[in-house]
Design a protein around this motif. Structure first.
Motif, mmCIF file in Angstrom:
data_model
loop_
_atom_site.group_PDB
_atom_site.id
_atom_site.type_symbol
_atom_site.label_atom_id
_atom_site.label_comp_id
_atom_site.label_asym_id
_atom_site.label_seq_id
_atom_site.Cartn_x
_atom_site.Cartn_y
_atom_site.Cartn_z
ATOM 1 N N ALA A 96 0.829 -1.211 0.000
ATOM 2 C CA ALA A 96 0.000 0.000 0.000
ATOM 3 C C ALA A 96 0.862 1.258 0.000
ATOM 4 N N ILE A 97 1.925 1.247 0.812
ATOM 5 C CA ILE A 97 2.805 2.412 0.897
ATOM 6 C C ILE A 97 3.594 2.579 -0.398
ATOM 7 N N ALA A 98 4.124 1.474 -0.929
ATOM 8 C CA ALA A 98 4.907 1.545 -2.160
ATOM 9 C C ALA A 98 4.064 1.970 -3.351
ATOM 10 N N SER A 99 2.746 1.714 -3.286
ATOM 11 C CA SER A 99 1.857 2.022 -4.413
ATOM 12 C C SER A 99 1.230 3.398 -4.324
ATOM 13 N N ASP A 100 1.508 4.146 -3.250
ATOM 14 C CA ASP A 100 0.912 5.468 -3.086
ATOM 15 C C ASP A 100 1.824 6.521 -3.699
ATOM 16 N N PRO A 101 1.416 7.136 -4.817
ATOM 17 C CA PRO A 101 2.303 8.101 -5.492
ATOM 18 C C PRO A 101 2.610 9.335 -4.655
ATOM 19 N N SER A 102 1.753 9.665 -3.690
ATOM 20 C CA SER A 102 1.996 10.854 -2.871
ATOM 21 C C SER A 102 3.180 10.674 -1.938
ATOM 22 N N LEU A 103 3.639 9.420 -1.754
ATOM 23 C CA LEU A 103 4.784 9.167 -0.881
ATOM 24 C C LEU A 103 6.083 9.000 -1.655
ATOM 25 N N ASP A 104 6.015 9.099 -2.986
ATOM 26 C CA ASP A 104 7.203 8.837 -3.791
ATOM 27 C C ASP A 104 8.333 9.812 -3.504
ATOM 28 N N GLY A 105 7.991 11.029 -3.070
ATOM 29 C CA GLY A 105 9.019 12.025 -2.838
ATOM 30 C C GLY A 105 9.717 11.898 -1.507
ATOM 31 N N LEU A 106 9.225 11.002 -0.639
ATOM 32 C CA LEU A 106 9.838 10.848 0.672
ATOM 33 C C LEU A 106 11.192 10.172 0.543
ATOM 34 N N GLU A 107 12.117 10.606 1.373
ATOM 35 C CA GLU A 107 13.432 9.974 1.415
ATOM 36 C C GLU A 107 13.286 8.520 1.826
#
Length: 336
Positions: A96-107
């Motif tokens: 779920a986390i890997a598939s959420d594009p809004s988290l892609d920018g997180l380090e």
């Protein structure tokens, strides 16, 4: 070890093939899960084909899905390297986390998951975010003064708040942990129950005790309760106090009245942090629309230092059937 996929490989024209090599073969059993259930879950969630032999895993699928599968497997493997344990819930959460594009920018940390703020370490375990909103929630728990966590049961609102509170208590960044909730719905009329005050309120505070014992050894919980470092009390006991250098959690906040919520929020003292958890769809108050939680969220929207996190039914992290039950109850009524 070899594994057969539950379905045939994709056509050669629309797939990529990624190979992952793991150093420690002894960790592949827990990584794959009993009867390869973790790999099967990954295939089902991301639509890929996974095969494994020895210390090598081959992932075939659409480029983006295959890359996310690789990242999830690498992240879970690194958690095992650190001595952590994983289960199917961790696998689904990582997807779920890997598939959420809004988290892609997180380090990205070396664990393959969003940076260290997405995990909370306590004496007994390390709690890792299992949904995109949990990632943002854990970050807010470490940075905002007041946090409202809204959503259905099973999304980790109270559990993560208690974990963060225990972590800060252990680290010495707060002196006290105060856990509260309305008792006996909103009126807190405890007199008709048998026993002394502790015996009257303990049944209503049991979920908070359960979370504490999950984070700390039992003897530490008892010692800190006896010393006052950890205090568990019904909401009515908060009146007239100023809570400084403390981590304060209000659970089941949807069952407060607006006046009770105002009273609670104004207990905030120096070097403190407050977390208010509740499900706006589970209000037990006798007067509809009188919830102090909804009123506070509306009034305090945009106020500096206050964060509001909203969990959806799709982010229930208990058994999957819990999410389906909540969704059925919150959906349109069925005839007959």
């Amino acid at each position: 070890m070899s594994k057969k996929a539950p379905r045939g490989p994709l056509a050669a024209t629309d797939r990529v093939r990624l190979e992952i090599e793991f150093d420690k073969v002894q960790l592949l059993g827990p990584l794959f899960g009993q009867y390869d259930q973790n790999l099967i879950a990954l295939e089902g969630q991301l639509g890929v084909y996974i095969s494994a032999r020895g210390n090598r895993v081959v992932v075939e699928g659409q480029a983006d899905a295959a890359a996310r599968t690789r990242d999830v497997l690498t992240g879970l493997y690194n958690r095992l390297l650190k001595g952590e344990t994983i289960d199917t819930g961790d696998v689904l959460g990582a997807v779920a986390i890997a598939s959420d594009p809004s988290l892609d920018g997180l380090e990205q940390a070396d664990s393959g998951r969003p940076n260290a703020t997405a995990a909370i370490r306590t004496r007994r375990k390390t709690i890792v975010a299992r949904s995109p909103t949990q990632v943002r929630y854990i970050e807010a728990l470490g940075s905002s003064d007041v946090i409202f966590a809204l959503g259905p049961a099973g999304t980790g609102k109270t559990y993560l708040a208690v974990a963060q509170a225990v972590s800060q208590l252990i680290a010495g960044s707060v002196d006290r942990l105060i856990l509260s909730r309305p008792a006996v719905e909103a009126g807190e009329r405890l007199g008709f129950l048998p026993g002394d005050m502790k015996e009257k309120v303990d049944p209503y505070l049991r979920p908070l005790y359960d979370a504490l014992y999950d984070m700390l050894p039992a003897e530490q919980v008892e010692r800190r309760l006896a010393s006052g470092e950890i205090e568990i009390a019904p909401l009515a006991f908060m009146r007239g106090r100023t809570l400084a250098n403390a981590f304060i959690i209000l659970d089941e906040a949807q069952n407060t009245t607006p006046l009770q919520m105002k009273m609670f929020l104004t207990r905030f003292g120096e070097r403190s942090r407050m977390v208010i958890c509740g499900d706006p769809n589970q209000v037990d108050l006798p007067v509809a629309g009188s919830s102090g939680l909804a009123d506070a969220v509306r009034r305090l929207d945009g106020v500096e230092g206050i964060a509001t996190l909203r969990f959806s039914v799709k982010e229930v992290v208990r058994h999957p059937i819990v999410g389906r039950i909540v969704e059925a109850y919150e959906g349109p009524a069925k005839d007959g």
